[in-house]
Design a protein around this motif. Structure first.
Motif, short mmCIF file in Angstrom:
data_model
loop_
_atom_site.label_atom_id
_atom_site.label_comp_id
_atom_site.label_asym_id
_atom_site.label_seq_id
_atom_site.Cartn_x
_atom_site.Cartn_y
_atom_site.Cartn_z
N LEU A 24 0.84 -1.19 0.00
CA LEU A 24 0.00 0.00 0.00
C LEU A 24 0.88 1.25 0.00
O LEU A 24 1.97 1.24 0.58
N PRO A 25 0.43 2.34 -0.62
CA PRO A 25 1.20 3.58 -0.62
C PRO A 25 1.56 4.07 0.79
O PRO A 25 2.63 4.63 1.01
N ALA A 26 0.65 3.86 1.73
CA ALA A 26 0.87 4.33 3.10
C ALA A 26 2.11 3.72 3.74
O ALA A 26 2.71 4.32 4.64
N GLU A 27 2.52 2.55 3.27
CA GLU A 27 3.65 1.86 3.87
C GLU A 27 4.99 2.46 3.48
O GLU A 27 6.02 2.10 4.04
N THR A 28 4.98 3.36 2.51
CA THR A 28 6.22 4.04 2.12
C THR A 28 6.07 5.56 2.28
O THR A 28 6.71 6.34 1.57
N PHE A 38 1.21 13.93 4.96
CA PHE A 38 2.26 12.92 4.91
C PHE A 38 3.25 13.27 3.80
O PHE A 38 2.97 14.09 2.92
N ILE A 39 4.42 12.64 3.87
CA ILE A 39 5.45 12.82 2.85
C ILE A 39 5.67 11.48 2.17
O ILE A 39 5.95 10.47 2.82
N THR A 40 5.51 11.45 0.86
CA THR A 40 5.72 10.22 0.10
C THR A 40 7.22 10.01 -0.10
O THR A 40 7.91 10.85 -0.68
N LEU A 41 7.72 8.89 0.37
CA LEU A 41 9.15 8.61 0.33
C LEU A 41 9.54 7.60 -0.73
O LEU A 41 10.66 7.64 -1.25
N GLY A 42 8.64 6.69 -1.05
CA GLY A 42 8.99 5.64 -2.01
C GLY A 42 10.13 4.79 -1.48
O GLY A 42 10.15 4.40 -0.31
N TYR A 71 -4.55 2.46 7.35
CA TYR A 71 -4.98 1.08 7.59
C TYR A 71 -3.96 0.16 6.95
O TYR A 71 -3.72 0.20 5.75
N LEU A 72 -3.35 -0.69 7.77
CA LEU A 72 -2.29 -1.58 7.32
C LEU A 72 -2.68 -3.01 7.64
O LEU A 72 -2.49 -3.48 8.77
N PRO A 73 -3.27 -3.72 6.69
CA PRO A 73 -3.72 -5.10 6.93
C PRO A 73 -2.59 -5.98 7.44
O PRO A 73 -1.51 -6.02 6.86
N GLY A 74 -2.84 -6.65 8.54
CA GLY A 74 -1.87 -7.58 9.10
C GLY A 74 -0.97 -7.01 10.16
O GLY A 74 -0.38 -7.75 10.96
N VAL A 117 8.44 1.77 12.64
CA VAL A 117 8.45 1.88 11.18
C VAL A 117 7.27 1.12 10.58
O VAL A 117 6.59 1.61 9.68
N ALA A 118 7.03 -0.08 11.09
CA ALA A 118 5.96 -0.93 10.54
C ALA A 118 4.59 -0.29 10.71
O ALA A 118 3.74 -0.41 9.81
#
Length: 361
Positions: free
Chosen positions: A154-158, A169-173, A232-235, A282-283
């Motif tokens: 998901l985009p949110a994870e980076t 938020f800041i998109t880091l990739g 929302y981060l499944p898992g 981080v997670a």
């Protein structure tokens, strides 16, 4: 492992279904880790005494610390074992978040174990060479950071979430790997620097771990995440089990580490739990909130950096009476117990400020 057994038994006795809930397994994880720590603590301390792995005390430090010379160290193995057993019993071992965080903790634990072993068994006061130690920390940190990036779906994870601001938020990739690396390795060393007084590092660890467990649970729950407007981060909710286990093991260790300490955690404990906290932060995408909640760790690290920088750049002049920061306050006349409890109080305040970010936007 027990999650699979309870799933099987549910078809015969519906009451076992309660163990499928993360909240119930988290409660069981904290109790399991706590009881294991209580049970193995005396045996581990006796074993360490037999190995004669006593802590060396700085002669240039507070004179009240000289009585601690020879107190067994490497007690962090108690924490790692308790956490590992609680996760094996109550965690979902197919969850990649749980596996990455656990392996990261164990990887840094091995580095700390080797460093401690060189110090106390081979009587090498320097332990592992700084460059060698940092190399292995960097390697494990980079592998952990890349693993989190590789599993990101998901985009949110980076992204870097800005707390106290709505939808900011800041998109880091791929740059998120760099951020993750610095958070993980930096926290590992920060906890290591803080671990200089009885119970000083472990109680903030317990409190921050509990708070990160709250973030993990809410971020892994689609309805709560939506209501609180957090990613929302499944898992990721499975990390609640890890945080609970770490908190339980920490409380169990504190029983033996409280002033006057019967055992010290050593690098095997401080490097491992620091890396674990950083990896969880981080997670769950709460790096900046974690920076706030871990303010004591941050202050201890900055005090060392500033002290060294001042000494080199200002021709031997120091900013603090002694670094890390907790020794500065001891030199100013604070009793060790005062320093410890006051740092705990500061951590409680900072953790509450961090949790407030869930609603304060």
């Amino acid at each position: 492992m027990l999650i699979y057994l309870t799933e099987y038994l549910t078809q015969y006795v519906s009451g076992f279904a309660v163990f499928n809930y993360i909240t119930m397994r988290a409660i069981m994880a904290i109790l399991t880790a706590l009881l294991i720590s209580f049970f193995i603590g005396p045996a581990v301390i006796r074993w360490l005494i037999q190995l004669k792995v006593g802590q060396a005390v700085r002669l240039d430090g507070p004179q009240t610390h000289l009585v601690k010379h020879g107190t067994p160290t490497m007690g962090g193995v108690m924490i790692l074992f308790s956490v590992a057993m609680a996760i094996l019993l109550w965690g979902n071992l197919t969850n990649h978040y749980l596996l990455i965080v656990t392996l990261s903790m164990m990887g840094f634990g091995v580095i700390g174990f080797v460093d401690d072993y060189k110090k106390v068994v081979y009587k090498d006061p320097n332990g592992m060479r700084s460059r060698t130690k940092y190399f292995w920390q960097s390697l494990v940190g980079l592998v952990t950071a890349y693993s989190l990036f590789a599993f990101a779906s998901l985009p949110a994870e980076t992204q870097l979430l800005i707390p106290y601001m709505k939808d900011t938020f800041i998109t880091l990739g791929a740059w998120s790997i760099v951020l993750s690396y610095f958070v993980i390795v930096g926290t590992s060393n920060a906890v290591n620097l803080t671990d200089g007084l009885d119970g000083l590092a472990i109680m903030p660890t317990v409190m921050i771990s509990g708070a990160l467990g709250v973030f993990a649970y809410l971020s892994g729950h689609v309805y709560f995440a939506s209501y609180l407007n957090i990613p929302y981060l499944p898992g990721v909710g499975e990390l609640t089990i890890f945080c609970a286990a770490l908190a339980g093991a920490g409380l169990g260790f504190l029983w033996f580490n409280a002033h006057p300490a019967q055992v010290f955690m050593g690098d095997v404990g401080s490097l491992a739990i620091g890396a674990a906290l950083g990896t969880v932060a981080v997670a769950v995408k709460q790096e900046l909130v974690f920076f706030i909640m871990g303010g004591v760790f941050v202050a201890e690290t900055l005090s060392v950096i500033l002290q060294v920088g001042s000494f080199k750049l200002r021709k031997g002049k120091r900013i603090f009476l002694m670094a890390p920061l907790h020794h500065h306050f001891e030199q100013k006349g604070w009793h060790e117990s005062q320093v410890i409890v006051r740092f705990w109080v500061v951590t409680i305040i900072l953790v509450l400020i961090g949790l407030a970010s869930l609603k304060l936007r």
